[in-house]
Design an enzyme around this catalytic site. Structure first.
Site, PDB file in Angstrom:
ATOM      1  N   HIS A  99     -72.904  12.811 166.836  1.00  0.00           N
ATOM      2  CA  HIS A  99     -72.603  12.499 165.529  1.00  0.00           C
ATOM      3  C   HIS A  99     -71.050  12.202 165.335  1.00  0.00           C
ATOM      4  O   HIS A  99     -70.361  13.360 164.805  1.00  0.00           O
ATOM      5  CB  HIS A  99     -72.834  14.045 164.854  1.00  0.00           C
ATOM      6  CG  HIS A  99     -74.346  14.451 164.784  1.00  0.00           C
ATOM      7  ND1 HIS A  99     -74.453  15.257 164.464  1.00  0.00           N
ATOM      8  CD2 HIS A  99     -75.623  13.342 165.676  1.00  0.00           C
ATOM      9  CE1 HIS A  99     -76.731  14.863 164.779  1.00  0.00           C
ATOM     10  NE2 HIS A  99     -76.840  14.080 165.196  1.00  0.00           N
ATOM     11  N   TYR A 105     -73.152  17.432 149.777  1.00  0.00           N
ATOM     12  CA  TYR A 105     -74.162  16.439 149.865  1.00  0.00           C
ATOM     13  C   TYR A 105     -74.991  17.606 151.019  1.00  0.00           C
ATOM     14  O   TYR A 105     -76.582  16.418 151.261  1.00  0.00           O
ATOM     15  CB  TYR A 105     -74.136  14.815 150.251  1.00  0.00           C
ATOM     16  CG  TYR A 105     -73.319  14.466 149.601  1.00  0.00           C
ATOM     17  CD1 TYR A 105     -74.292  13.491 148.930  1.00  0.00           C
ATOM     18  CD2 TYR A 105     -72.366  14.377 149.263  1.00  0.00           C
ATOM     19  CE1 TYR A 105     -73.569  12.400 147.682  1.00  0.00           C
ATOM     20  CE2 TYR A 105     -71.615  13.842 148.225  1.00  0.00           C
ATOM     21  CZ  TYR A 105     -71.835  12.991 147.339  1.00  0.00           C
ATOM     22  OH  TYR A 105     -70.742  12.414 146.693  1.00  0.00           O
TER      23      TYR A 105
END
Length: 383
Positions: free
Chosen positions: A163, A266
């Site tokens: 990531h 988000y």
């Protein structure tokens, strides 16, 4: 020279290309395309293969002289010229943290490259604690980088192989946006005190814009533009509309297409449409006040990666559509959005390979970088 078994585009209706087999024989400079016409919902097209001999390509940049620079995750930059992969490589590339998903990642030319010559790179930089997503800029002298300057490193560095995010886009107003994944620790995405799990915004020289949304918030990193992201590996900025979009990896299910706006949250990992890889739940909610919903999400996951928004007149029936690369499901997802709302999607180029990057070149054509096999291909309308 024999046909290479195993590098075949198992497309919706036919094989498109075959490549040379090793067997101790000479490799061609490029794969040999078969002029098979692929019929999608809104376009008939063929595939032009520039090369099939890359090692995990990640990013592409198109120089004004026609050369294409392609980053390889292991830390090299290859050159494609006149449709062929050259033996020469770019020199003076920075050392990278080549572990797992980390390495040399994106590459992008400054919008005014012909005047200033700046090339921007993102990469996982090795350092104390592991590695971190880093942004630098440099110039090209012949086949070598010069005037290299590191602009930013996401903090903290983490001993994790996952990531890194890392896509770079420009808004044409003096700023760059780029993404940073949460490095495998979910809680990072909601923590404004670090750069992980965020979309970030800098001035083109690496300084912090004074109008960034958290620049005056105590304890928050001033570079943050938005937060609550898992691992955004696709990012586009539409100069005409002023809209920033991303695609990001969900866990098992829940890959997202988001319209990314200043200061917004988000949701990861508080809300998600995915579950853990072992099948256990992450959360029992998919919506929460103060957290943004994705414009579209994929269940099951396709492993979204690079993305492009079609603005070229070469593909009139795809105008403004998003083309999203799928790593795990090895295809392109064409997504139609109208006034910020999802309309439909279509799967293209089934089994083409792990699609790492989709990019519209200055010639208006769409180029695709795939891993396993490591290829650069071009979508050419049949007419």
């Amino acid at each position: 020279m024999t046909l290479k078994k195993g590098i075949v585009y198992a497309l919706l209706i036919a094989s498109v290309v075959a490549c040379s087999e090793k067997n101790g024989t000479e490799h061609p400079d490029t794969a040999t395309p078969v002029a098979t016409v692929i019929e999608s919902e809104k376009l008939k097209f063929t595939i032009d293969t520039l090369t099939d001999k890359l090692d995990n390509p990640w990013g592409m940049a198109f120089l004004p002289d026609g050369r294409i620079l392609v980053t390889e995750k292991k830390g090299e930059i290859r050159i494609i010229k006149d449709g062929k992969l050259l033996d020469e490589k770019i020199e003076n590339v920075p050392a990278v943290y080549d572990h797992g998903q980390g390495g040399l990642l994106d590459i992008a030319l400054h919008p005014d490259y012909t005047t200033n010559g700046w090339i921007y790179l993102s990469y996982a930089k090795p350092g104390e604690g592991g590695g971190g997503t880093t942004i630098a800029r440099t110039k090209l002298n012949g086949n070598a980088f010069i005037e290299f300057k590191e602009l930013f490193s996401a903090q903290p560095f983490v001993d994790s192989e996952v990531h890194f995010g890392s896509r770079i886009v420009f808004d044409g107003k003096g700023h760059i946006f780029f993404s940073s994944g949460e490095r495998g620790t979910k809680e990072n995405a909601q923590n404004l005190g670090n750069h992980l799990g965020k979309v970030l915004r800098l001035n083109e020289d690496g300084t912090v814009p004074t109008d960034n949304p958290f620049v005056n918030k105590a304890g928050a990193k001033p570079e943050i533009w938005s937060y609550g992201h898992r691992n955004p590996q696709g990012l586009v900025y539409n100069i005409t509309t002023g809209e920033l979009w991303d695609v990001e990896h969900g866990p098992k299910g829940g890959d997202e297409l988001n319209k990314v706006e200043a200061g917004k949250n988000y949701g990861w990992p508080v809300i998600t449409y995915g579950i853990n890889y072992d099948g256990t739940p992450i959360t029992d909610i998919t919506k929460k006040d103060g957290m943004e919903q994705p414009v579209w999400y994929w269940v099951p996951s396709i492993a979204t990666c690079g993305m492009a928004q079609v603005i070229s007149d070469i593909y009139p029936n795809w105008k403004n559509n998003f083309l999203v690369g799928a790593l795990a499901q090895t295809h392109i997802s064409r997504v139609e959005v109208d006034n910020g709302k999802y309309v439909k999607h279509e799967r293209l180029l089934e089994k083409v390979g792990r699609v790492r990057m989709v990019k519209q070149g200055p010639d208006g054509y769409i180029y695709i970088a795939t891993q396993s096999p490591g290829m650069i291909v071009k979508i050419v309308p049949a007419n």
